[in-house]
Design a protein around this motif. Structure first.
Motif, PDB file in Angstrom:
ATOM      1  N   ASP A  15       0.834  -1.189   0.000  1.00 59.62           N
ATOM      2  CA  ASP A  15       0.000   0.000   0.000  1.00 59.62           C
ATOM      3  C   ASP A  15       0.878   1.252   0.000  1.00 59.62           C
ATOM      4  O   ASP A  15       2.087   1.188   0.211  1.00 59.62           O
ATOM      5  N   CYS A  16       0.234   2.392  -0.190  1.00 58.03           N
ATOM      6  CA  CYS A  16       0.969   3.656  -0.176  1.00 58.03           C
ATOM      7  C   CYS A  16       1.371   4.003   1.252  1.00 58.03           C
ATOM      8  O   CYS A  16       0.732   3.574   2.219  1.00 58.03           O
ATOM      9  N   PRO A  17       2.433   4.766   1.428  1.00 57.10           N
ATOM     10  CA  PRO A  17       2.849   5.187   2.771  1.00 57.10           C
ATOM     11  C   PRO A  17       1.756   6.007   3.454  1.00 57.10           C
ATOM     12  O   PRO A  17       0.947   6.667   2.799  1.00 57.10           O
ATOM     13  N   ARG A  18       1.745   5.964   4.769  1.00 57.51           N
ATOM     14  CA  ARG A  18       0.773   6.710   5.570  1.00 57.51           C
ATOM     15  C   ARG A  18       1.428   7.968   6.127  1.00 57.51           C
ATOM     16  O   ARG A  18       2.613   7.970   6.447  1.00 57.51           O
ATOM     17  N   VAL A  19       0.639   9.028   6.245  1.00 58.61           N
ATOM     18  CA  VAL A  19       1.103  10.289   6.815  1.00 58.61           C
ATOM     19  C   VAL A  19       0.220  10.621   8.004  1.00 58.61           C
ATOM     20  O   VAL A  19      -1.007  10.742   7.862  1.00 58.61           O
ATOM     21  N   VAL A  20       0.824  10.757   9.178  1.00 59.72           N
ATOM     22  CA  VAL A  20       0.080  11.031  10.406  1.00 59.72           C
ATOM     23  C   VAL A  20       0.676  12.272  11.056  1.00 59.72           C
ATOM     24  O   VAL A  20       1.875  12.310  11.372  1.00 59.72           O
ATOM     25  N   PHE A  21      -0.159  13.300  11.263  1.00 60.36           N
ATOM     26  CA  PHE A  21       0.296  14.525  11.919  1.00 60.36           C
ATOM     27  C   PHE A  21       0.389  14.293  13.427  1.00 60.36           C
ATOM     28  O   PHE A  21      -0.452  13.598  14.017  1.00 60.36           O
ATOM     29  N   ASP A  22       1.410  14.883  14.047  1.00 59.79           N
ATOM     30  CA  ASP A  22       1.586  14.723  15.492  1.00 59.79           C
ATOM     31  C   ASP A  22       0.372  15.252  16.251  1.00 59.79           C
ATOM     32  O   ASP A  22      -0.071  14.637  17.221  1.00 59.79           O
ATOM     33  N   ILE A  23      -0.132  16.387  15.807  1.00 59.44           N
ATOM     34  CA  ILE A  23      -1.353  16.970  16.377  1.00 59.44           C
ATOM     35  C   ILE A  23      -2.368  17.084  15.255  1.00 59.44           C
ATOM     36  O   ILE A  23      -2.072  17.704  14.223  1.00 59.44           O
ATOM     37  N   PRO A  24      -3.566  16.502  15.395  1.00 64.37           N
ATOM     38  CA  PRO A  24      -4.558  16.557  14.313  1.00 64.37           C
ATOM     39  C   PRO A  24      -4.849  17.985  13.872  1.00 64.37           C
ATOM     40  O   PRO A  24      -5.174  18.850  14.687  1.00 64.37           O
ATOM     41  N   VAL A  25      -4.702  18.237  12.587  1.00 66.84           N
ATOM     42  CA  VAL A  25      -4.963  19.556  12.011  1.00 66.84           C
ATOM     43  C   VAL A  25      -6.440  19.622  11.609  1.00 66.84           C
ATOM     44  O   VAL A  25      -6.986  18.636  11.099  1.00 66.84           O
ATOM     45  N   PHE A  26      -7.068  20.764  11.846  1.00 67.65           N
ATOM     46  CA  PHE A  26      -8.461  20.937  11.443  1.00 67.65           C
ATOM     47  C   PHE A  26      -8.513  21.092   9.931  1.00 67.65           C
ATOM     48  O   PHE A  26      -8.272  22.167   9.380  1.00 67.65           O
ATOM     49  N   HIS A  27      -8.823  19.985   9.279  1.00 65.09           N
ATOM     50  CA  HIS A  27      -8.821  19.947   7.819  1.00 65.09           C
ATOM     51  C   HIS A  27      -9.761  18.832   7.375  1.00 65.09           C
ATOM     52  O   HIS A  27      -9.821  17.770   8.017  1.00 65.09           O
ATOM     53  N   PRO A  28     -10.504  19.032   6.272  1.00 69.29           N
ATOM     54  CA  PRO A  28     -11.439  17.996   5.818  1.00 69.29           C
ATOM     55  C   PRO A  28     -10.793  16.637   5.560  1.00 69.29           C
ATOM     56  O   PRO A  28     -11.452  15.602   5.708  1.00 69.29           O
ATOM     57  N   LEU A  29      -9.523  16.607   5.178  1.00 69.50           N
ATOM     58  CA  LEU A  29      -8.878  15.352   4.798  1.00 69.50           C
ATOM     59  C   LEU A  29      -8.013  14.765   5.907  1.00 69.50           C
ATOM     60  O   LEU A  29      -7.289  13.801   5.669  1.00 69.50           O
ATOM     61  N   VAL A  30      -8.083  15.330   7.113  1.00 70.54           N
ATOM     62  CA  VAL A  30      -7.293  14.846   8.239  1.00 70.54           C
ATOM     63  C   VAL A  30      -8.222  14.317   9.316  1.00 70.54           C
ATOM     64  O   VAL A  30      -9.143  15.025   9.745  1.00 70.54           O
ATOM     65  N   ASP A  31      -7.984  13.091   9.743  1.00 70.22           N
ATOM     66  CA  ASP A  31      -8.803  12.493  10.797  1.00 70.22           C
ATOM     67  C   ASP A  31      -8.654  13.303  12.082  1.00 70.22           C
ATOM     68  O   ASP A  31      -7.527  13.501  12.558  1.00 70.22           O
TER      69      ASP A  31
ATOM     70  N   MET B 110       4.589  15.978  -1.244  1.00 72.43           N
ATOM     71  CA  MET B 110       4.036  17.130  -1.947  1.00 72.43           C
ATOM     72  C   MET B 110       2.514  17.174  -1.810  1.00 72.43           C
ATOM     73  O   MET B 110       1.916  18.248  -1.687  1.00 72.43           O
ATOM     74  N   TYR B 111       1.885  16.015  -1.826  1.00 73.05           N
ATOM     75  CA  TYR B 111       0.434  15.963  -1.639  1.00 73.05           C
ATOM     76  C   TYR B 111       0.064  16.469  -0.236  1.00 73.05           C
ATOM     77  O   TYR B 111      -0.913  17.204  -0.076  1.00 73.05           O
ATOM     78  N   ALA B 112       0.859  16.064   0.767  1.00 71.82           N
ATOM     79  CA  ALA B 112       0.601  16.521   2.137  1.00 71.82           C
ATOM     80  C   ALA B 112       0.706  18.036   2.249  1.00 71.82           C
ATOM     81  O   ALA B 112       0.031  18.656   3.077  1.00 71.82           O
ATOM     82  N   ARG B 113       1.533  18.641   1.443  1.00 73.18           N
ATOM     83  CA  ARG B 113       1.644  20.104   1.443  1.00 73.18           C
ATOM     84  C   ARG B 113       0.519  20.745   0.638  1.00 73.18           C
ATOM     85  O   ARG B 113      -0.041  21.779   1.047  1.00 73.18           O
ATOM     86  N   THR B 114       0.142  20.145  -0.480  1.00 72.57           N
ATOM     87  CA  THR B 114      -0.861  20.724  -1.375  1.00 72.57           C
ATOM     88  C   THR B 114      -2.223  20.839  -0.728  1.00 72.57           C
ATOM     89  O   THR B 114      -2.976  21.783  -1.017  1.00 72.57           O
ATOM     90  N   ILE B 115      -2.570  19.932   0.173  1.00 75.59           N
ATOM     91  CA  ILE B 115      -3.920  19.956   0.763  1.00 75.59           C
ATOM     92  C   ILE B 115      -4.183  21.234   1.554  1.00 75.59           C
ATOM     93  O   ILE B 115      -5.333  21.602   1.767  1.00 75.59           O
ATOM     94  N   PHE B 116      -3.122  21.922   1.978  1.00 76.43           N
ATOM     95  CA  PHE B 116      -3.305  23.156   2.737  1.00 76.43           C
ATOM     96  C   PHE B 116      -3.537  24.358   1.825  1.00 76.43           C
ATOM     97  O   PHE B 116      -3.930  25.426   2.294  1.00 76.43           O
ATOM     98  N   TYR B 117      -3.304  24.193   0.545  1.00 76.72           N
ATOM     99  CA  TYR B 117      -3.520  25.285  -0.409  1.00 76.72           C
ATOM    100  C   TYR B 117      -4.719  25.019  -1.314  1.00 76.72           C
ATOM    101  O   TYR B 117      -5.381  25.958  -1.749  1.00 76.72           O
ATOM    102  N   LYS B 118      -4.994  23.750  -1.608  1.00 75.98           N
ATOM    103  CA  LYS B 118      -6.145  23.382  -2.426  1.00 75.98           C
ATOM    104  C   LYS B 118      -7.000  22.431  -1.615  1.00 75.98           C
ATOM    105  O   LYS B 118      -6.716  21.235  -1.529  1.00 75.98           O
ATOM    106  N   ILE B 119      -8.039  22.962  -1.010  1.00 68.42           N
ATOM    107  CA  ILE B 119      -8.848  22.201  -0.059  1.00 68.42           C
ATOM    108  C   ILE B 119      -9.972  21.476  -0.781  1.00 68.42           C
ATOM    109  O   ILE B 119     -10.719  22.068  -1.558  1.00 68.42           O
ATOM    110  N   SER B 120     -10.077  20.183  -0.512  1.00 71.02           N
ATOM    111  CA  SER B 120     -11.137  19.352  -1.074  1.00 71.02           C
ATOM    112  C   SER B 120     -12.040  18.871   0.055  1.00 71.02           C
ATOM    113  O   SER B 120     -11.562  18.523   1.145  1.00 71.02           O
ATOM    114  N   THR B 121     -13.346  18.825  -0.193  1.00 71.75           N
ATOM    115  CA  THR B 121     -14.303  18.380   0.815  1.00 71.75           C
ATOM    116  C   THR B 121     -15.041  17.114   0.388  1.00 71.75           C
ATOM    117  O   THR B 121     -16.029  16.731   1.006  1.00 71.75           O
TER     118      THR B 121
END
Length: 293
Positions: free
Chosen positions: A137-153, A180-191
């Motif tokens: 599977d693709c690698p997983r990205v987990v933020f140390d502190i959950p960010v308020f974002h539609p695509l972050v648990d 790069m995808y982890a960075r892009t979500i903060f500039y192009k927000i998808s819901t």
């Protein structure tokens, strides 16, 4: 005449008479035939210990990536080293990563957001790479502190990476693309199909309230910036408060640095400043130009 056929014929003529005179009941094995056009793997060095996960003795002889099971851990380590080299070459803006000291399957990272709704955000994260990379599977990205974002648990802090990499394709997808995808979500927000439905609804229905919650989330993450890493690892990324005795000299060198004329032909580029103002995430390059000499 075909050189391979000629070689085989000559070898047949040179058989010893003693071999031909053997009894009919004796079973003779022909000498091993040389392999043509096929590369042989070198023998595994003795006492070589891979830094990756141990391979179970019950594992199949042939691993999923087509490599002999004995070479699996070494192949995985080489693949991850190649991936990290690609990350360095890409010079991803605002992204810094460092493989773990304890496991090559875990990378520590941080993202700096310079503009947009999440401006001034500094988000630390961890990349978890599957042990059958690059065929799993693709690698997983987990933020140390959950960010308020539609695509972050909102509970685990995990980013929905699968929407961008539904099926990880070997030699086509790379870890730098995940970063790069982890960075892009903060500039192009998808819901669409969010992991945080509240954030998605607010972004679509009440963007002002969404912005307010984003500001609070950024402040929360930045307030924990100097916390000790959650994982005990000497290579985990950590931040320390500004210390003039240590950092002033480095800051001065950064401002007074000038490229030498002999370096122009090398195509070197002066990288952006990485030091920030005390109590802020603004880079020093934002200060008055009088400081720059």
């Amino acid at each position: 005449m075909n050189p391979f056929w000629s070689m085989s014929a000559n070898a047949s003529r040179k058989r010893s008479d003693s071999e031909d005179k053997g009894g009919q009941g004796d079973q003779r094995t022909s000498p091993p035939r040389a392999s043509f056009g096929k590369k042989q793997l070198p023998s595994i060095p003795k006492n070589a210990v891979p830094v990756t996960k141990h391979v179970s003795p019950a594992a199949s002889v042939q691993s999923t990536n087509g490599t002999h099971a004995s070479y699996g851990p070494f192949y995985l380590e080489y693949s991850l080293l190649a991936e990290f080299t690609l990350v360095i070459k890409q010079k991803l803006p605002g992204i810094y990563v460092q493989p773990s000291y304890r496991s090559a399957l875990m990378w520590f990272g941080v993202i700096f957001i310079r503009h947009g709704l999440y401006q001034d955000g500094v988000f630390k994260f961890t990349v978890y790479i599957p042990d059958n990379y690059p065929d799993g599977d693709c690698p997983r990205v987990v933020f140390d502190i959950p960010v308020f974002h539609p695509l972050v648990d909102p509970v685990s802090g995990e980013l929905d990476v699968r929407r961008a990499f539904a099926k990880w394709r070997r030699n086509h997808n790379h870890i730098w693309q995940v970063l790069m995808y982890a960075r892009t979500i903060f500039y192009k927000i998808s819901t669409v199909e969010p992991l945080n439905p509240e954030a998605a609804v607010l972004y679509d229905k009440d963007v002002q309230l969404f912005k307010s919650k984003v500001v609070d989330s950024v402040k929360l993450c930045n307030s924990h910036l100097f916390d000790q890493p959650k994982i005990d690892d000497p290579y985990a990324i950590s931040f320390s408060p500004w210390n003039p005795a240590i950092h002033d000299e480095a800051k001065e060198k950064m401002f007074t640095y000038k490229r030498r004329p002999e370096d122009h032909h090398k195509g070197l580029q002066v990288s952006g400043l990485s030091w920030v103002k005390p109590g802020s995430t603004q880079p020093f390059s934002k200060e008055d130009s009088t400081l720059q000499t």
